[in-house]
Design an enzyme around this catalytic site. Structure first.
Site, mmCIF file in Angstrom:
data_model
loop_
_atom_site.group_PDB
_atom_site.id
_atom_site.type_symbol
_atom_site.label_atom_id
_atom_site.label_comp_id
_atom_site.label_asym_id
_atom_site.label_seq_id
_atom_site.Cartn_x
_atom_site.Cartn_y
_atom_site.Cartn_z
ATOM 1 N N LEU A 100 0.834 -1.191 0.000
ATOM 2 C CA LEU A 100 0.000 0.000 0.000
ATOM 3 C C LEU A 100 0.871 1.244 0.000
ATOM 4 O O LEU A 100 1.936 1.253 0.612
ATOM 5 C CB LEU A 100 -0.867 0.029 1.265
ATOM 6 C CG LEU A 100 -1.947 -1.038 1.395
ATOM 7 C CD1 LEU A 100 -2.518 -1.028 2.802
ATOM 8 C CD2 LEU A 100 -3.046 -0.796 0.377
ATOM 9 N N GLU A 125 -10.114 0.991 8.033
ATOM 10 C CA GLU A 125 -9.817 -0.227 8.791
ATOM 11 C C GLU A 125 -8.526 -0.024 9.560
ATOM 12 O O GLU A 125 -7.733 0.846 9.210
ATOM 13 C CB GLU A 125 -9.579 -1.404 7.824
ATOM 14 C CG GLU A 125 -10.772 -1.801 7.042
ATOM 15 C CD GLU A 125 -10.418 -2.834 5.971
ATOM 16 O OE1 GLU A 125 -9.369 -3.489 6.078
ATOM 17 O OE2 GLU A 125 -11.204 -2.952 5.032
ATOM 18 N N LYS A 127 -4.764 -0.912 10.415
ATOM 19 C CA LYS A 127 -3.658 -1.530 9.698
ATOM 20 C C LYS A 127 -2.912 -2.398 10.701
ATOM 21 O O LYS A 127 -2.247 -1.884 11.609
ATOM 22 C CB LYS A 127 -2.742 -0.457 9.112
ATOM 23 C CG LYS A 127 -1.642 -1.032 8.254
ATOM 24 C CD LYS A 127 -0.929 0.079 7.509
ATOM 25 C CE LYS A 127 0.035 -0.441 6.477
ATOM 26 N NZ LYS A 127 1.016 -1.363 6.989
ATOM 27 N N ASP A 129 -0.180 -4.838 12.186
ATOM 28 C CA ASP A 129 1.264 -4.890 11.944
ATOM 29 C C ASP A 129 1.790 -6.307 12.160
ATOM 30 O O ASP A 129 2.379 -6.620 13.189
ATOM 31 C CB ASP A 129 1.954 -3.891 12.882
ATOM 32 C CG ASP A 129 3.395 -3.665 12.481
ATOM 33 O OD1 ASP A 129 3.773 -4.071 11.369
ATOM 34 O OD2 ASP A 129 4.144 -3.087 13.280
ATOM 35 N N TYR A 238 -9.599 -8.849 3.301
ATOM 36 C CA TYR A 238 -9.745 -8.671 1.855
ATOM 37 C C TYR A 238 -10.159 -9.997 1.243
ATOM 38 O O TYR A 238 -9.466 -11.002 1.440
ATOM 39 C CB TYR A 238 -8.400 -8.198 1.305
ATOM 40 C CG TYR A 238 -8.360 -7.780 -0.151
ATOM 41 C CD1 TYR A 238 -9.487 -7.306 -0.808
ATOM 42 C CD2 TYR A 238 -7.152 -7.848 -0.867
ATOM 43 C CE1 TYR A 238 -9.419 -6.906 -2.127
ATOM 44 C CE2 TYR A 238 -7.069 -7.444 -2.188
ATOM 45 C CZ TYR A 238 -8.207 -6.976 -2.812
ATOM 46 O OH TYR A 238 -8.129 -6.580 -4.119
ATOM 47 N N LYS A 324 -0.073 6.086 8.295
ATOM 48 C CA LYS A 324 0.755 5.529 9.366
ATOM 49 C C LYS A 324 0.699 6.428 10.592
ATOM 50 O O LYS A 324 0.903 7.642 10.488
ATOM 51 C CB LYS A 324 2.214 5.411 8.904
ATOM 52 C CG LYS A 324 2.423 4.478 7.712
ATOM 53 C CD LYS A 324 2.263 3.019 8.074
ATOM 54 C CE LYS A 324 3.512 2.384 8.606
ATOM 55 N NZ LYS A 324 4.499 1.990 7.665
ATOM 56 N N CYS A 436 38.366 1.149 27.446
ATOM 57 C CA CYS A 436 37.333 0.186 27.056
ATOM 58 C C CYS A 436 36.634 -0.381 28.299
ATOM 59 O O CYS A 436 37.300 -0.873 29.212
ATOM 60 C CB CYS A 436 37.962 -0.961 26.257
ATOM 61 S SG CYS A 436 36.789 -2.277 25.891
ATOM 62 N N CYS A 439 37.663 -4.260 28.543
ATOM 63 C CA CYS A 439 39.012 -4.783 28.776
ATOM 64 C C CYS A 439 39.989 -3.727 29.301
ATOM 65 O O CYS A 439 41.157 -4.037 29.548
ATOM 66 C CB CYS A 439 39.557 -5.431 27.502
ATOM 67 S SG CYS A 439 39.900 -4.237 26.195
ATOM 68 N N CYS A 454 37.833 0.363 20.663
ATOM 69 C CA CYS A 454 38.830 -0.313 21.494
ATOM 70 C C CYS A 454 39.808 -1.016 20.554
ATOM 71 O O CYS A 454 39.395 -1.871 19.770
ATOM 72 C CB CYS A 454 38.161 -1.336 22.412
ATOM 73 S SG CYS A 454 39.345 -2.481 23.147
ATOM 74 N N CYS A 460 40.009 -8.366 23.610
ATOM 75 C CA CYS A 460 38.780 -7.799 24.175
ATOM 76 C C CYS A 460 37.620 -8.781 23.919
ATOM 77 O O CYS A 460 37.318 -9.102 22.761
ATOM 78 C CB CYS A 460 38.536 -6.444 23.504
ATOM 79 S SG CYS A 460 37.064 -5.604 24.067
#
Ligand code: IVH
Length: 697
Positions: A100, A125, A127, A129, A238, A324, A436, A439, A454, A460
């Site tokens: 669509l 209607e 929509k 998901d 549909y 949307k 880091c 480590c 790092c 690491c």
């Protein structure tokens, strides 16, 4: 006489057929879904009756009859796997499954309505998901359930779809057409989604980002019992087919509801944009109380004749449009910033939030991208921040709650920055760590990049594991049975510290590990063994030299046909290769200058990996020299990737889009309509795969 016979015969033959179906279904529900629908006694009685009837009508013998085999818990798709080597049968859609067009505002909706006949009725209607599904009913019987696939053909996942209680297997009516199709959305309800993720978390399995991903993963499982356990649901929206009743979309859905299909109640016929906007406003709030995910509304022209007149563009119907909902955004407290080290050593700041409910899930972590992002918004722990979550993406911080100008900004007392209360947010603000967090190695920031990294590649932990994960991945060494969790497990047990250790793994080492049985150990070892025949170009990609991706690795491997040659190449020489710039060249040289890498390479060589290649030796013929070839569609004899390799091995170039310069199109089934149109317009020749294979033979 004959007539009298057939008067008895016909109904009995019908009964025989009906019993076969009923018992087949009962078997499926009992063995596969663990949801018996008949008592043992009823089942036995029906079976006996079927046996009697089959004895009376030997011409109706069918080896597939439930009298001829025991109930099986194999799904249809698995049975077909033996034949076609594919988990699900791919089937061409009767009507293409389009998508669509999207809209995001009243103006865009008005623009769309303006192009419609005046006085048109618009059905609004929700929509949903999830994943679209196409259900085929033949003589009232559900015979196929196809995923959208590429829109032209989809996978038949009927065995999984049959686990959804609201999808009827059969419509027992006489007033239905011989064939019709219902389309709708398969969804995993929020509640089920959360329960599933909780379970996965406990079992240290990767979590699904949202219910749609979870539904999609579930629908592709090859174990309907597990699918049934997860609890999918579906809404249908549909109906298509010939000779269907009704002249409007709304009537069709009402009919479908009457026939027993699960149709949402939130359907409304609107006569003006105002009415549409009121529907949107209502559902933008109300949808939060729905058991399933929705991401907008769909507007459809109600009258079917008008729909037909409006027709379709290449990708979408003109008679429908989606609106949307804006991504949900909320304010919450940023409690703390922590840092995550990725596979390549990049350190990403992560916001740890006071948990909030957002688009149906609880969010407590969100990405803060990088140092520059944090500084540009001047975000500090203790701030209230805006969190957004759209579709499948990881939640992200999109802003900070700004104090009204002139007002004192009420920075909480525990804010880890300069002043607790200050009008202008002056002060030192936020500082990025210098070492880091995994480590302790001092971080480096490469010029021109936003990320801190790092540099301790070999020591690491997340980098070590990340390198191994990359090495075994499908496009690299493709080692089955060695996934993220197993790598983590073996790493923690001290059995896996670098990619060469993989080839020292022994069955005994692996099998004794908690959670890894002997069978998985065998699988893994078989995968490791098979990886020894992976061609040189992929081995080079698998090594994980920074910025050397799949395509670059191929190009390098074609020029440097063995690792011995590559190892001694200078940065300058490497830059002569197509796609290799100074940065990549430096990375390659640095890789081979690191003694630790050389040791690993030595062990890999001893393990038998292919460090030189035939495929890497450049074109094997010049039959396609100078030609630009486009590949389109799906093929029976080779995969698209294989055709690409064949084109290159014969001196040709595989290009993505059709132009005047295209020599020809290697055209499979269901070639993209756009490409076809363009090819016709430019007079570019199409070649079938057989013709192509003949040409390069
Ligand atoms: S009608 C030709 N109605 O949205 C039009 N689609 O973005 C067929 N979807 O592929 C689609 N809810 O999977 C329609 N009420 C609804 C829908 C809906 C969700 C999905 C569908 C479609 C996608 C397009």
């Amino acid at each position: 006489m004959m007539d009298l016979f057939s008067q008895i015969e016909e109904p009995e033959r019908e009964e025989l057929k009906a019993l076969r179906k009923e018992l087949e279904e009962a078997n499926y529900k009992y063995y596969v879904l663990n949801m018996p629908t008949l008592s043992d006694r009823e089942f036995d009685e029906k079976m006996r009756r079927l046996q009697d009837l089959e004895a009376r009508y030997p011409d109706m013998f069918d080896p597939k009859s439930p009298t001829q085999h025991v109930g099986s818990d194999l799904v249809e798709s698995q049975k077909s796997k033996d034949k076609s080597n594919k988990a699900f049968e791919t089937v061409r859609h009767k009507y293409p499954m389009l998508s669509l067009a999207n809209s995001y505002s009243r103006e865009e909706i008005e623009d769309w309505v303006r192009k419609l006949p005046s006085g048109v009725e618009i059905v609004c209607e929700l929509k949903f998901d999830g994943l679209s599904i196409s259900l085929w009913y033949e003589h009232g019987q559900l015979v196929r359930a196809l995923t959208r696939g590429d829109g032209v053909q989809g996978d038949d996942v009927i065995a999984n779809i049959k686990t959804i209680p609201s999808i009827p297997w059969r419509i027992e009516r006489t007033d239905i057409p011989d064939f019709f199709e219902l389309r709708g959305e398969v969804l995993l309800p929020w509640e089920r989604f959360e329960a599933l993720n909780k379970e996965r978390e406990e079992q240290e399995e990767p979590l699904f980002a949202n219910p749609r991903n979870a539904a999609s993963g579930t629908l592709k499982l090859q174990d309907p019992r597990e699918v049934a356990r997860r609890g999918l649901t579906a809404y249908l929206y549909y109906m298509l087919g010939e000779n269907l009743p009704g002249t409007t979309h709304y009537e069709r859905l009402a009919t479908a509801r009457e026939w027993g299909f699960h149709i949402s109640d939130a359907i409304k016929v609107c006569h003006s944009v105002d009415e549409v906007m009121a529907y949107i406003a209502y559902w933008d709030t109300e949808r939060k109380n729905l058991p399933v995910a929705t991401d907008g509304i769909v507007l459809k022209v109600n009258n079917l004749a008008q729909q037909e007149e409006l027709g379709y563009t290449a990708k979408t119907p003109r008679w429908a449009i989606a609106y949307k909902f804006p991504a949900e955004k909320q304010l919450t407290l940023l409690k703390e910033i922590t840092y995550q080290v990725g596979r390549t050593g990049v350190v990403t700041p992560v916001a740890n939030l006071e948990p909030i409910q957002l688009s149906g899930t609880i969010v407590q972590r969100a990405t803060l991208h990088n140092e520059d992002f944090i500084k540009s918004l001047d975000i500090r722990p203790g701030d209230r921040v805006w969190v957004e979550k759209g579709g499948e993406i990881i939640p992200k911080i999109v802003g900070r709650d700004n104090p009204t100008p002139g007002e004192f900004y009420d920075r909480p007392q525990d804010a880890r920055s300069s002043g607790a209360l200050h009008p202008s947010r002056e002060g030192e603000g936020f500082t990025f760590p210098t070492v880091c967090p995994e480590c302790g190695t001092p971080l480096v920031r490469v010029e021109g990049e936003a990320a801190w990294r790092c540099p301790n590649e070999a020591g690491c932990p997340p980098q070590i594991k990340g390198k191994i994960e990359h090495f075994v991945s499908r496009k690299a060494m493709n080692i089955d049975g060695l996934g993220e969790e197993t790598i983590d497990l073996l790493y923690r047990q001290g059995l896996l510290h670098n990619i060469a250790d993989i080839y020292d793994l022994k069955a005994e080492d692996i099998a004794v590990q908690e959670r890894l049985g002997e069978k998985s150990a065998q699988n893994m070892l078989a995968g490791i063994e098979a990886s020894k025949s992976v061609p040189w170009a992929r081995v080079l990609f698998a090594l994980g030299i920074r910025m050397v991706g799949e395509t670059t690795a191929k190009k390098i491997a074609r020029v440097y046909t063995s690792i011995d040659l590559l190892q001694w190449a200078t940065a300058e020489q490497l830059c002569a290769i197509e796609d290799v710039g100074p940065q990549i060249a430096e990375n390659i040289v640095a890789y081979f200058n690191d003694i630790r890498n050389l040791e690993i390479l030595d062990r890999l060589r001893k393990a038998g990996l292919r460090f030189e290649g035939e495929a890497a030796q450049g074109p094997q013929s010049d039959k396609l020299a100078g030609m630009s070839i486009v590949i389109s569609g799906t093929f029976a004899q080779h995969s698209r990737d294989e055709y690409k390799t064949l084109i290159e091995a014969n001196g040709g170039k595989n290009v993505g889009s059709v132009s005047k310069k295209t020599s020809f199109i290697l055209a499979g089934e269901n070639m993209g309509p756009e490409k076809l149109k363009k090819a016709e317009a430019l007079g570019v020749k199409l070649m079938t795969e057989d013709e192509f294979l003949e040409m390069i033979k």
